[in-house]
Design an enzyme around this catalytic site. Structure first.
Site, PDB file in Angstrom:
ATOM      1  N   ASP A 144       0.957  -1.154   0.103  1.00  0.00           N
ATOM      2  CA  ASP A 144      -0.043   0.115   0.028  1.00  0.00           C
ATOM      3  C   ASP A 144       0.835   1.253   0.043  1.00  0.00           C
ATOM      4  O   ASP A 144       2.083   1.186   0.545  1.00  0.00           O
ATOM      5  CB  ASP A 144      -0.936  -0.034   1.196  1.00  0.00           C
ATOM      6  CG  ASP A 144      -1.705   1.336   1.585  1.00  0.00           C
ATOM      7  OD1 ASP A 144      -2.484   1.443   0.539  1.00  0.00           O
ATOM      8  OD2 ASP A 144      -1.473   1.852   2.469  1.00  0.00           O
TER       9      ASP A 144
ATOM     10  N   ASP B 124      -0.075   5.104   0.881  1.00  0.00           N
ATOM     11  CA  ASP B 124      -0.239   5.991   2.195  1.00  0.00           C
ATOM     12  C   ASP B 124      -0.317   5.294   3.306  1.00  0.00           C
ATOM     13  O   ASP B 124      -1.131   4.355   3.611  1.00  0.00           O
ATOM     14  CB  ASP B 124      -1.540   6.928   1.795  1.00  0.00           C
ATOM     15  CG  ASP B 124      -1.341   7.683   0.384  1.00  0.00           C
ATOM     16  OD1 ASP B 124      -0.071   8.132   0.122  1.00  0.00           O
ATOM     17  OD2 ASP B 124      -2.241   7.831  -0.589  1.00  0.00           O
TER      18      ASP B 124
END
Length: 224
Positions: A42, A44
């Site tokens: 991922d 952020d």
């Protein structure tokens, strides 16, 4: 700044369309078959500090241990990718150019990733790529030539782990203040930081620990 060439999405979509997919330089491939075929991150809150709806490359800041974690995988020849929900696009807060510029900055700071799979849709758009749906994971795996069953997804919230499970992949959760207690409790594997998560991902491969059972809609063959 690393140039990327377009690659076809792995999951044909209805409604709002599929994910954005960019590819980078290919990795050599794992040194042996007991390593993951890919590790997906991922963006952020996992690779870089979470700046809501960030379209400014100057605000990109890698999290602690991010450089070392990614370097470990590259030394082993394990392909890496990024899977990221960017609903700011669908909300009119971000453009394709801004999302790409931030991706290029992440590549510049951490080294080029082999694939970026980005969902530009809002939660209410009904797409098949936005995590917790499996579309981003499947698209990135196709771009990297990786079997989802031999792929590990590392993220910071439950949607990352759910997307991995839906695709038939392993998941490692790295909790942050944004992670809900129930998401931590539901996680099969957790790690205190990104480097520890990568080490756990490699350990899962060495132990051939099978991923959770897929749902009927995403049935696959044998796991690791």
């Amino acid at each position: 700044m690393t140039a990327r060439t377009p690659a076809p999405t792995a999951l044909p979509d209805r409604g709002p369309g599929g994910p954005w997919l960019w590819t980078g330089p290919p990795a050599a491939g794992p040194a042996h078959d007991r390593l993951p075929q890919a590790v997906l991150f991922d963006r952020d809150g996992t690779l870089v500090a979470d700046v809501p709806y960030n379209g400014d490359p100057r605000l990109v800041r890698p999290v602690s241990t991010a450089r070392e974690a990614v370097a470990v995988l590259r030394r082993l020849g394990v392909p890496t990718g990024v899977v990221s929900n960017q609903s700011g696009v669908g909300r009119g807060l971000l453009t394709h150019h801004q999302v790409r510029a931030v991706a290029d900055r992440v590549d510049a700071l951490l080294g080029p990733f082999g694939a970026w799979a980005v969902c530009p849709h809002r939660p209410e758009d009904g797409c098949r790529c936005r995590k917790p749906a499996p579309g981003l994971v499947l698209a990135a795996c196709t771009a990297l030539g990786a079997d989802p069953r031999r792929t590990v997804v590392i993220g910071d919230i439950g949607a990352d782990a759910d997307a991995a499970r839906a695709a038939g992949a392993h998941a490692v959760l790295v909790p942050t203040p944004a992670t809900r207690p129930e998401e931590v409790g539901a996680a099969r594997h957790t790690a205190p930081d990104l480097l520890a998560a990568v080490r756990l991902a490699l350990d899962l491969a060495l132990r051939r620990d099978p991923p959770p059972r897929r749902t009927a809609a995403h049935r696959g063959g044998d796991p690791w």
